[in-house]
Design a protein around this motif. Structure first.
Motif, PDB file in Angstrom:
ATOM      1  N   THR A  24     -18.830  -7.387  16.310  1.00  0.00           N
ATOM      2  CA  THR A  24     -19.403  -6.938  15.055  1.00  0.00           C
ATOM      3  C   THR A  24     -19.493  -5.409  15.073  1.00  0.00           C
ATOM      4  O   THR A  24     -19.448  -4.771  16.119  1.00  0.00           O
ATOM      5  CB  THR A  24     -20.810  -7.506  14.877  1.00  0.00           C
ATOM      6  N   ALA A  25     -19.635  -4.846  13.892  1.00  0.00           N
ATOM      7  CA  ALA A  25     -19.795  -3.391  13.796  1.00  0.00           C
ATOM      8  C   ALA A  25     -21.007  -2.949  14.605  1.00  0.00           C
ATOM      9  O   ALA A  25     -20.981  -1.893  15.262  1.00  0.00           O
ATOM     10  CB  ALA A  25     -19.943  -2.991  12.328  1.00  0.00           C
ATOM     11  N   GLU A  26     -22.050  -3.729  14.586  1.00  0.00           N
ATOM     12  CA  GLU A  26     -23.260  -3.357  15.325  1.00  0.00           C
ATOM     13  C   GLU A  26     -22.959  -3.330  16.827  1.00  0.00           C
ATOM     14  O   GLU A  26     -23.406  -2.431  17.545  1.00  0.00           O
ATOM     15  CB  GLU A  26     -24.382  -4.368  15.046  1.00  0.00           C
ATOM     16  N   GLN A  27     -22.239  -4.345  17.300  1.00  0.00           N
ATOM     17  CA  GLN A  27     -21.902  -4.362  18.724  1.00  0.00           C
ATOM     18  C   GLN A  27     -21.015  -3.174  19.094  1.00  0.00           C
ATOM     19  O   GLN A  27     -21.241  -2.506  20.105  1.00  0.00           O
ATOM     20  CB  GLN A  27     -21.202  -5.686  19.086  1.00  0.00           C
ATOM     21  N   VAL A  28     -19.998  -2.894  18.279  1.00  0.00           N
ATOM     22  CA  VAL A  28     -19.120  -1.767  18.567  1.00  0.00           C
ATOM     23  C   VAL A  28     -19.920  -0.468  18.614  1.00  0.00           C
ATOM     24  O   VAL A  28     -19.772   0.357  19.531  1.00  0.00           O
ATOM     25  CB  VAL A  28     -17.993  -1.667  17.514  1.00  0.00           C
ATOM     26  N   ALA A  29     -20.792  -0.293  17.646  1.00  0.00           N
ATOM     27  CA  ALA A  29     -21.570   0.948  17.586  1.00  0.00           C
ATOM     28  C   ALA A  29     -22.438   1.098  18.834  1.00  0.00           C
ATOM     29  O   ALA A  29     -22.484   2.168  19.459  1.00  0.00           O
ATOM     30  CB  ALA A  29     -22.439   0.946  16.330  1.00  0.00           C
ATOM     31  N   ALA A  30     -23.110   0.034  19.219  1.00  0.00           N
ATOM     32  CA  ALA A  30     -24.011   0.125  20.361  1.00  0.00           C
ATOM     33  C   ALA A  30     -23.242   0.429  21.648  1.00  0.00           C
ATOM     34  O   ALA A  30     -23.664   1.247  22.463  1.00  0.00           O
ATOM     35  CB  ALA A  30     -24.789  -1.191  20.499  1.00  0.00           C
ATOM     36  N   ILE A  31     -22.104  -0.227  21.815  1.00  0.00           N
ATOM     37  CA  ILE A  31     -21.354  -0.011  23.054  1.00  0.00           C
ATOM     38  C   ILE A  31     -20.745   1.390  23.063  1.00  0.00           C
ATOM     39  O   ILE A  31     -20.774   2.095  24.078  1.00  0.00           O
ATOM     40  CB  ILE A  31     -20.265  -1.105  23.213  1.00  0.00           C
ATOM     41  N   LEU A  32     -20.204   1.821  21.921  1.00  0.00           N
ATOM     42  CA  LEU A  32     -19.645   3.177  21.844  1.00  0.00           C
ATOM     43  C   LEU A  32     -20.693   4.216  22.238  1.00  0.00           C
ATOM     44  O   LEU A  32     -20.436   5.119  23.036  1.00  0.00           O
ATOM     45  CB  LEU A  32     -19.174   3.470  20.419  1.00  0.00           C
ATOM     46  N   GLN A  33     -21.871   4.077  21.677  1.00  0.00           N
ATOM     47  CA  GLN A  33     -22.930   5.052  21.973  1.00  0.00           C
ATOM     48  C   GLN A  33     -23.317   4.992  23.442  1.00  0.00           C
ATOM     49  O   GLN A  33     -23.493   6.013  24.097  1.00  0.00           O
ATOM     50  CB  GLN A  33     -24.147   4.779  21.094  1.00  0.00           C
ATOM     51  N   GLY A  34     -23.414   3.787  23.946  1.00  0.00           N
ATOM     52  CA  GLY A  34     -23.776   3.657  25.356  1.00  0.00           C
ATOM     53  C   GLY A  34     -22.735   4.304  26.263  1.00  0.00           C
ATOM     54  O   GLY A  34     -23.069   5.047  27.186  1.00  0.00           O
ATOM     55  N   LEU A  35     -21.461   4.052  25.956  1.00  0.00           N
ATOM     56  CA  LEU A  35     -20.411   4.617  26.798  1.00  0.00           C
ATOM     57  C   LEU A  35     -20.378   6.142  26.686  1.00  0.00           C
ATOM     58  O   LEU A  35     -20.139   6.853  27.665  1.00  0.00           O
ATOM     59  CB  LEU A  35     -19.054   4.034  26.406  1.00  0.00           C
ATOM     60  N   ALA A  36     -20.608   6.654  25.467  1.00  0.00           N
ATOM     61  CA  ALA A  36     -20.514   8.098  25.245  1.00  0.00           C
ATOM     62  C   ALA A  36     -21.698   8.848  25.822  1.00  0.00           C
ATOM     63  O   ALA A  36     -21.667  10.085  25.923  1.00  0.00           O
ATOM     64  CB  ALA A  36     -20.386   8.383  23.749  1.00  0.00           C
TER      65      ALA A  36
END
Lengths: 251, 251, 251, 251, 251, 251, 251, 251
Positions: free
Chosen positions: E62-74
């Motif tokens: 989901t967009a929410e999952q992508v956003a959370a993981i992107l932020q975590g990785l960055a």
């Protein structure tokens, strides 16, 4: 073709009451020849050759094509049938051919015609609720071809007792159509319990490894119970034709 | 490893009675480590981790490799098992490892060892005479792992009454292995008639569309009866391991 | 069926408070028989035969059919479950059956009923974030059947250390459900690290050669680690049923 | 071609010591052109274009064809290699080309030639004993092309600890070839544990759904660990060429 | 993690300026551990182990999952990348993570971070206009990982002269990614014309027997030109990772 | 290129009446070279090499790409053709290239150009009404390439007499394109009744086991009537090119 | 069972003239129950349930198993049939059961028994010389079950006139079995020319894409001519059973 | 048939010099009818209808059947051809038909007859040494049908320069047959370099994912170069027939 009827028809053409194309189709239908219409050549002699008239497979045809072919086929007076008609297309066809009846449960359009000779009794047995549309296509086709139909629904092998209670109805039919998706085990079980001609119809009800009905189809073809014959996935129409060929009295 | 046994072993090596490689394998087997031999690394700790010792899959290994691994695995004193051993290869292995017993019906070689804890009762049910070799592989494996086995043979769905008469034996087992080829319908029928853990084994018995057992496998995976689990085609060994995992008492 | 309850039911029918069809379903549910409703025959005796009640596979059924079957199944007082319900269909069913709860993460509808006997503890292990919907279907089903569930999420083999840290939770469960898409390697790795009954669920998460989950499924069936059993792609429901069969105490 | 060597060659032809065809092949080999022999056209320039000389794929060629091509390729002085040579064919070729050495473990024939530049260090990692023949084909090819090879054998994922103990050897190589049959999970696990270029080779070791190695291949292509590249089933030769392309120092 | 930076971070948490979850992710990212967020466990140590950081495969999240993981990785300061992001999902993610840039041609989202060490020069060669999206995914990934990219587009084998004119650019790169759909012949032709490491990417561009890219993939795996390695269909990301592994200087 | 025309063109560029890119394309088209445009490299020499100009396969290209390539190809004055253009995309292209004509029955866009040499007479025979779109693609392509086309429609094998009446038209053509879906039997029957070069086109008209046209394709390749050649499913375009290659007079 | 015959049988057992197992089998055969022998459970009641007695599928059974089952089945006095018997196995069985006749053309063994009621007339039509063994299996089975058989051989669609001349014989049968390999077009053509029940048998005659008969099978299932039913590849036996079910007079 | 020849023939029958069956076959051959022999019906009119006489596909026929059909076909005086004849079967047939010549390189038997009209020049191009047997089948067939053949061997795409040097020979033929296994890329490359009718033949040369030739076949059907037509795997015979249909002068 009856000369008097031909004369009347031609006079109606002369008076502009009947279009020449329609007249040509009626003549062809009555005489058993072929009749070209737009994008199609009607095969009016098929009924005489095979005992089953041409039926419209509607899936890839436009509403206009379905309408034209239905009308052409019905011009002989014995009705016409179109299968695999989505809901929207059915509405569009009925705008053009109001006499066509939409049998939604069977995804079909039918124009009722003169009754056909009795074609025996056919049991239409199906494994699960999800298989009902295919079962209804088979039942409608069999009835259109003159058969009496007995419906036996939701008797899959996960609860065998549901099937065993209905065996007498099945065994006393002239032919049996068995419909199942998923693992397609019902025809194997049933073929070991009856001596009737048996046509198995795999359905596209299945998911994962069973998606599309290929597993059900292959399982039916691999049946360890002899005498199971199989038609294409979801082909309730073809199964009904085969059952009628086996069930109807030899003339 | 028990120090006294280790001391004795090393003395035997010193006296030339035991080859060093063999001693190394025995130490590894007793201590749960890994032991490299030619072309292989024995995983002696697998029994402790998973409750099932390493077993030799013999199909692509040479007789020399099978013999070496069997001996290495058996050096721990709890026996060893090799499956999928063709008749000729069995003879060749037994030239090298005379203590290995050839169980031809199961296409296996077994070295008997110290008894294992009781692993419950397992019903091994098979659909047809042609499926017997896979059933025997499952039965032998289950017995090797400590289970009691009940064999129920030739009860395929084309003659349901054969199965129904054996249900009490099946229902009272701790776990059930069901073996079938062709259309693979037996597990679906049986899963609707018992509450036991049930492992289905498709066999390569089939021809035409069913050749190789893929249809039986796919049908079992597509089963409409919940609770059916499936292993690879002809994998009687794996089914027995899974059944023992489910059947043995929790420690 | 308790005679007093039967009497009251029939009186309610007589007073017009209960429709005859509903009363028939209640009687069937209480007595373990079958109950025909539109397009379906409920199998109320399945719980007694297999330890698991009939559950609705919603994918190809209409909202009306799902609603009718859910109500019929729930009439026995022990609740009911429907799986593979898309969001829109869930809303439509809940218009008809307001007591059904929509568990969106599991794509399921559930009517809570009387508690079932405890069915052990089941670890639901999944490889990636994308596999969560199937894991939730398994978890909800296991809970519906009386099990305690431990969720272990996003521990795929590309970062092994994530898995190794969770092993104690997994090893101490009564049975393990392992869920993975793509190359489906997690069950092989895990089966070498635990002695628990293990049911692997391939998911349709994959693309290119892995599209639809067939590769994950085949890899699980080909596992070099013995004891892996497999269910159909995305079949979290079936895996939970199999795990419960293995985990629950023998009665 | 060195004019002096050419002159000597032609004189030898004149004296009848060298057949004209052989002289033509030597000239072509030295000048990088193509050389037609019976049923084949040797591509002597391939080494210059791609850094790897033409190698004979022996499977469908007759012993006579293999012998002729091997001799033609070796005429340039840098040796020649033929792969996928069954035992009987190897014997027949060696009747015709006695200088060819039969490396049975790799199912190959090799004619040693002048040494090639060092092409780096390559780890050849294989999952099971049954995969050894493919691993040996890869190792022999890499050595023929100038690489140093480290063999890491029988470290499949069912016993992870076997792999973990060998990681330093693998991580310090210039490139890694990973060979596995069955479910083909080893490359996924290993790609998450090293930063080296990694070429995965599926083998045909498998049965049932895994027969022929297609499942191992598809699982490797579906790997959730990025950086895994894949070659054809059993193609140890191609994997070695790819590993050498990545490992050798840029000139 | 630098103690001073840790102290500052914790003070910011104490002041309520940074949420505890975010702080935990930053610590994990800096120390190479794993960090659980909703439905995912970030693998911050992957960069150290494999030379390539974790990247988000966006297709089933989901967009929410992508956003959370992107932020975590960055959060570790080196940027983050998400691939296979449809246009609508990209918009939704950017609502949540405005610093993410949408590279529509590559169907990706990228957060730029600190520069990575130079990873060599990679030629990205593609056969047709329809293959451009996959080529752009490969190019963006390679650039994100520190490589210089040369794009060579629309040089399919039906007009060979287009390819031949671009050979010098290709041959002088450190590694080559070759992208083709339909019959997938380009890697075979190119592998015979260069000595560079070569990763072939089949695309799903094809119809009829070639639909989905399976034929292109199989043709590449069957290549008669040695040294071709293959990744999954449309996997531009994985090809770039493999090319970077081969191209970057050994440290 | 005619120097006078070149001079005029360059002057038009200088006056700003012609964009440089367009001028470059015209020069390339006239001189038979290649012309790079955005995302594509036009192959203007293809007509000279193969007798058939480059044609746009529109399925995966954007409207902008189709428009740019069509214009580039047409700049040589001999027209241009784009196939597999959905209705919406056709509208979008025509916004950009108003001179393109949409032939909806063939799902194609065509820009008429200077007439080509006569390429013989081709019979386009199709089995059913549902196959007409593919037949029209073949017919339009053949006409674009200079052939005269005879259409023979709805003559499938279920009503053989429809075919037999049209045989003289078919036999007297220079080459025959035969189009069928479902079981694809028409080419086998027809190849036994004519001596003309015959190209069979399977269509994706089919369901169940026949879905996607693979069965029709495989049946045509398995034909027991020698001389049947086959192209990809729904590839009316390719069949027309092959028929024109066979039908046109040798120059 | 006739009491007098039972008494005589038991006296023969008492005198040692009849082995007890044999007597048990005779009793079971006469009373319609099941009779366990080694590795098999004979289903003597199948004839009563389905109108067709159990027949031995010999392919995977040992000669000993075939012999034992044949004798068991024949003990009821109505003969027995075994199909798919290779030449060597036939010889081995006949050593044990000399009364079995080897019908090599049908790859079958038959023990003649009491005549069965007439089961109608069946036309066995086959496309090519290579299909004859399957046709003979069908013909022998139909005759064993009481039918009269008409053989129509080598009338494939590549030479239609061969078929058209035999139509009257086919049309006047009670049911038709149509056998074809390669592209399997004959049933489609024939189903459009007769109104009889029609069972199509694909054969494994084919190569390349048609190897194993899957294309012929799929083409028959995809037939555009309604009423074609299909059995497994090479299943002449099953087709004959199905034809007899349709052809025999209703009792 | 010439009356004088008929009279002589019948007199020879009367004298016992010619068997009646042989005379019947000669009459049929001369008059273009059909002639039934054991298990076959010869189609002597095929040459007149299609320009190519019936040819024996020998693979599944017995030596006796091949011999009888060869003699029957040759009785018309224009020779006969049998393809796919294994070495042993060739010997057996030649015992019965000594006038048949065994062309081992093409796995064929041929009886030379009266010369046929010239059928043009056909280039037979093959990719590798392993493809030669299929190429020879094509070449022999084309020569039998009256064509002149040019052989171009071992010009696969891994060494493009080998092909480019032979282009003039290929371009000047009347039609081209292109034969390749493995990835099957040669027809795509060649179709972009010639305007001749081009028939591609995939061969079964391949392993792993390419085993059996399916990948080569699918790649040819997916060719991005228009005008490639395809026949079945290893069908050199059919390709030659198609090439002759295209190459021979129109009468």
């Amino acid at each position: 073709m009856d000369p008097e009827r031909l004369r009347q028809l031609l006079e109606a053409v002369a008076r502009g009451e009947v279009r020449p194309e329609e007249a040509a189709a009626q003549v062809a239908a009555a005489t058993g020849g072929t009749a070209p219409i737009a994008d199609a050549v009607l095969d009016h002699a098929r009924d005489a050759r095979t005992g089953v008239p041409e039926v419209v497979l509607g899936e890839w045809k436009t509403a206009e094509q379905v309408a034209a072919i239905l009308q052409g086929l019905a011009s002989g007076g014995r009705g016409a049938l179109a299968t695999r008609i989505a809901h929207d297309k059915a509405d569009a066809v009925r705008q053009l051919v109001p006499e066509a009846e939409h049998v939604a449960a069977a995804r079909a359009l039918v124009i009722r015609g003169a009754p056909r000779p009795h074609a025996g009794t056919i049991a239409v047995v199906c494994a699960g609720t999800s298989d009902v549309p295919v079962a209804e296509e088979a039942a409608l086709t069999a009835e259109f071809l003159g058969a009496t139909v007995r419906r036996v629904t939701d008797v899959g092998v996960a609860g065998l007792h549901r099937l065993l209670g209905r065996l007498p109805e099945i065994r006393s039919a002239d032919a049996v159509v068995v419909i199942a998706g998923m693992e397609g085990a019902l025809p194997s079980v049933l073929a070991g319990l009856t001596d009737r001609p048996l046509v198995a119809v795999p359905t596209s009800v299945g998911y994962g490894v069973g998606v599309g009905g290929f597993v059900a189809m292959a399982a039916m073809l691999s049946s360890c119970a002899p005498g199971v014959t199989v038609v294409n996935i979801d082909n309730g129409f073809g199964a009904a034709v085969a059952a009628v060929r086996a069930a109807r009295p030899r003339q």
